[in-house]
Design a protein around this motif. Sequence first.
Motif, PDB file in Angstrom:
ATOM      1  N   LEU A 125       0.825  -1.213   0.000  1.00 18.32           N
ATOM      2  CA  LEU A 125       0.000   0.000   0.000  1.00 18.32           C
ATOM      3  C   LEU A 125       0.858   1.260   0.000  1.00 18.32           C
ATOM      4  N   TRP A 126       2.052   1.165   0.630  1.00 15.93           N
ATOM      5  CA  TRP A 126       2.904   2.344   0.768  1.00 15.93           C
ATOM      6  C   TRP A 126       3.825   2.594  -0.417  1.00 15.93           C
ATOM      7  N   HIS A 127       4.210   1.544  -1.140  1.00 13.44           N
ATOM      8  CA  HIS A 127       5.342   1.716  -2.046  1.00 13.44           C
ATOM      9  C   HIS A 127       5.061   2.675  -3.186  1.00 13.44           C
ATOM     10  N   SER A 128       3.784   2.820  -3.549  1.00 12.07           N
ATOM     11  CA  SER A 128       3.472   3.737  -4.647  1.00 12.07           C
ATOM     12  C   SER A 128       3.806   5.173  -4.282  1.00 12.07           C
ATOM     13  N   ALA A 129       3.860   5.440  -2.984  1.00 13.86           N
ATOM     14  CA  ALA A 129       4.207   6.787  -2.532  1.00 13.86           C
ATOM     15  C   ALA A 129       5.713   6.938  -2.328  1.00 13.86           C
ATOM     16  N   GLY A 130       6.456   5.884  -2.653  1.00 10.31           N
ATOM     17  CA  GLY A 130       7.912   5.945  -2.540  1.00 10.31           C
ATOM     18  C   GLY A 130       8.396   5.924  -1.110  1.00 10.31           C
ATOM     19  N   ALA A 131       7.595   5.301  -0.194  1.00 16.50           N
ATOM     20  CA  ALA A 131       7.903   5.380   1.227  1.00 16.50           C
ATOM     21  C   ALA A 131       8.629   4.160   1.772  1.00 16.50           C
ATOM     22  N   VAL A 132       9.002   3.223   0.934  1.00 18.71           N
ATOM     23  CA  VAL A 132       9.579   1.986   1.425  1.00 18.71           C
ATOM     24  C   VAL A 132      11.053   2.157   1.789  1.00 18.71           C
ATOM     25  N   THR A 133      11.369   1.898   3.034  1.00 16.06           N
ATOM     26  CA  THR A 133      12.763   1.931   3.480  1.00 16.06           C
ATOM     27  C   THR A 133      13.410   0.583   3.181  1.00 16.06           C
ATOM     28  N   LEU A 134      14.721   0.537   3.323  1.00 15.79           N
ATOM     29  CA  LEU A 134      15.423  -0.718   3.097  1.00 15.79           C
ATOM     30  C   LEU A 134      14.989  -1.757   4.132  1.00 15.79           C
ATOM     31  N   GLU A 135      14.762  -1.337   5.358  1.00 15.72           N
ATOM     32  CA  GLU A 135      14.307  -2.253   6.398  1.00 15.72           C
ATOM     33  C   GLU A 135      12.944  -2.844   6.046  1.00 15.72           C
ATOM     34  N   GLU A 136      12.065  -2.009   5.534  1.00 16.21           N
ATOM     35  CA  GLU A 136      10.730  -2.479   5.144  1.00 16.21           C
ATOM     36  C   GLU A 136      10.806  -3.412   3.939  1.00 16.21           C
ATOM     37  N   ALA A 137      11.683  -3.072   2.979  1.00 15.62           N
ATOM     38  CA  ALA A 137      11.861  -3.939   1.810  1.00 15.62           C
ATOM     39  C   ALA A 137      12.397  -5.302   2.242  1.00 15.62           C
ATOM     40  N   THR A 138      13.301  -5.310   3.214  1.00 14.30           N
ATOM     41  CA  THR A 138      13.845  -6.569   3.729  1.00 14.30           C
ATOM     42  C   THR A 138      12.742  -7.406   4.366  1.00 14.30           C
ATOM     43  N   VAL A 192      23.835   0.775 -12.384  1.00 12.76           N
ATOM     44  CA  VAL A 192      24.054   0.141 -13.690  1.00 12.76           C
ATOM     45  C   VAL A 192      23.488  -1.278 -13.686  1.00 12.76           C
ATOM     46  N   TYR A 193      23.703  -1.990 -12.577  1.00  9.34           N
ATOM     47  CA  TYR A 193      23.108  -3.328 -12.455  1.00  9.34           C
ATOM     48  C   TYR A 193      21.593  -3.252 -12.643  1.00  9.34           C
ATOM     49  N   MET A 194      20.971  -2.288 -11.992  1.00  5.02           N
ATOM     50  CA  MET A 194      19.513  -2.164 -12.088  1.00  5.02           C
ATOM     51  C   MET A 194      19.067  -1.711 -13.475  1.00  5.02           C
ATOM     52  N   GLN A 195      19.939  -1.016 -14.205  1.00  6.54           N
ATOM     53  CA  GLN A 195      19.595  -0.676 -15.594  1.00  6.54           C
ATOM     54  C   GLN A 195      19.408  -1.949 -16.416  1.00  6.54           C
ATOM     55  N   HIS A 196      20.296  -2.919 -16.246  1.00  5.70           N
ATOM     56  CA  HIS A 196      20.149  -4.211 -16.931  1.00  5.70           C
ATOM     57  C   HIS A 196      18.852  -4.892 -16.480  1.00  5.70           C
ATOM     58  N   PHE A 197      18.629  -4.896 -15.183  1.00  7.48           N
ATOM     59  CA  PHE A 197      17.477  -5.546 -14.588  1.00  7.48           C
ATOM     60  C   PHE A 197      16.176  -4.940 -15.127  1.00  7.48           C
ATOM     61  N   LEU A 198      16.076  -3.630 -15.042  1.00  2.00           N
ATOM     62  CA  LEU A 198      14.853  -2.938 -15.448  1.00  2.00           C
ATOM     63  C   LEU A 198      14.627  -3.027 -16.951  1.00  2.00           C
ATOM     64  N   HIS A 199      15.714  -3.071 -17.721  1.00  3.04           N
ATOM     65  CA  HIS A 199      15.558  -3.224 -19.172  1.00  3.04           C
ATOM     66  C   HIS A 199      14.955  -4.589 -19.492  1.00  3.04           C
ATOM     67  N   ILE A 204      17.608  -4.601  -4.064  1.00  2.36           N
ATOM     68  CA  ILE A 204      16.897  -4.927  -5.304  1.00  2.36           C
ATOM     69  C   ILE A 204      15.401  -4.829  -5.083  1.00  2.36           C
ATOM     70  N   THR A 205      14.931  -5.417  -3.997  1.00  6.67           N
ATOM     71  CA  THR A 205      13.498  -5.360  -3.667  1.00  6.67           C
ATOM     72  C   THR A 205      13.039  -3.925  -3.496  1.00  6.67           C
ATOM     73  N   GLN A 206      13.826  -3.140  -2.764  1.00  3.51           N
ATOM     74  CA  GLN A 206      13.478  -1.740  -2.539  1.00  3.51           C
ATOM     75  C   GLN A 206      13.366  -0.979  -3.858  1.00  3.51           C
ATOM     76  N   ARG A 207      14.327  -1.209  -4.759  1.00  2.00           N
ATOM     77  CA  ARG A 207      14.320  -0.485  -6.036  1.00  2.00           C
ATOM     78  C   ARG A 207      13.143  -0.926  -6.914  1.00  2.00           C
ATOM     79  N   LEU A 208      12.845  -2.220  -6.925  1.00  2.00           N
ATOM     80  CA  LEU A 208      11.738  -2.698  -7.750  1.00  2.00           C
ATOM     81  C   LEU A 208      10.396  -2.166  -7.248  1.00  2.00           C
ATOM     82  N   LEU A 209      10.240  -2.077  -5.935  1.00  2.00           N
ATOM     83  CA  LEU A 209       9.018  -1.471  -5.381  1.00  2.00           C
ATOM     84  C   LEU A 209       8.927  -0.004  -5.782  1.00  2.00           C
ATOM     85  N   LYS A 210      10.055   0.685  -5.710  1.00  2.00           N
ATOM     86  CA  LYS A 210      10.080   2.092  -6.095  1.00  2.00           C
ATOM     87  C   LYS A 210       9.700   2.275  -7.558  1.00  2.00           C
ATOM     88  N   GLU A 211      10.083   1.294  -8.394  1.00  2.00           N
ATOM     89  CA  GLU A 211       9.785   1.368  -9.826  1.00  2.00           C
ATOM     90  C   GLU A 211       8.338   0.960 -10.139  1.00  2.00           C
TER      91      GLU A 211
END
Length: 409
Positions: free
Chosen positions: A22-35, A330-337, A371-378
């Motif tokens: 519910l929170w991630h769309s607002a960009g509120a996910v911390t690394l602890e929460e992503a973990t 750069v790693y995430m650029q490959h991932f997201l592509h 990775i989880t945190q970045r994917l939620l942010k995306e």
Amino acid sequence: MTKNIWHQRNKKLSTIALSLVLWHSAGAVTLEEATALQRTLITLDTHLDTPANLLVPGFNILERHSYGHDFTQVDVPRMKDGALDGGFWAIYTPQGELSKTGYEQSRDTALLRALAIRTMVSANPDIFEFATQASDAQEIKKQAKHIVYMSMENSYPLGTDISLLETFYKFGLRMAGPVHFKNNQFGDSSTDPSGSQWDGLSPLGEELVAEANRLGIVLDGSHAHDETVKDMIRLSKTPIILSHTGCKAIYDHPRNIDDALLKQLAASGGVIQMNAYSEYLEALPVDPARQAAVKGLMALYKQGSDHDVLLEKRREIEHEHPAVKASFDVYMQHFLHALKIVGPKHVGIGADWDGGGGVNEMMDVVNLPMITQRLLKEGYSKDDLVDIWGANALRVLQQAQDYAASVKK
């Protein structure tokens, strides 16, 4: 951990996960929460080279190590910190001459590596559990143990005796790639300096595909030449996997695949698992002094120098000529592509830990929740993360096993 405690813990984590969705769309996910969210998923890496460390003096998989001290990247404490349940633990042996002697030496080494993996599990039954079926992962996760599937990077140790694949299957092998850095008896590598030899798979390589299908072993196209990958997709009765590979669209390196082949892989049901090997992610500056120092280290290794001597020399090199690594971005650029081109049903994670993988900010498994945190942010959902972190690889394994069962009837 008792089953009741596990269910209570899982219920709590599921509540956290729902809040994060519910929170991630607002960009509120911390690394602890992503973990915390990642801990609710089956999290697998499809290419762990960690078995190479199991017989190294001073290495204990149950103890915490550090990349800065001994250059290892996976152990139980760090797996727990990084919310990594396990994955495919690789049998890897260096490729020698394509000769009877070379094959036999490599075969024996590979069998010892397989035994080391099995011993790691049997010696620590409360920590690890060996998996042979796709369905095993869920049950092992419920028991709060680490998941151990077995894979083979480079089928060179099989020599010209395809029946040896069944021997390794009986040891527990469930994924195998035909080639590594150089062409071999099974086909062409993406990085052999002499170029293509077979224009894809060799006749023996085609037999390897058929035998893997018969047994229910997933075929791995990482390190394979594009034409080899195409042959594998064409001939295999079940989807193949690229256990640790990147995208040519981001960095045009032979170890990566282009969008056309990526789409062909996905159309056949296959999956690409994103590699974190820096040299394959972007062009990095060359340091001649470092190259010379590493060459000297390799000479000491070939001479059979003591492990402590080699380790101290490696530390000296990293201090005087530190390696330049690609960035996490750069790693995430490959991932997201890859996600953009084929979607979350065909992408996963295979970072090449303990085999050269690692990028700045993510040099061991502790940092995997980034990775989880970045994917939620995306904008990717929990369901997407379920697929990416494990379900896609397990689906490919299940399809391989279903086909094998069908031909045995």
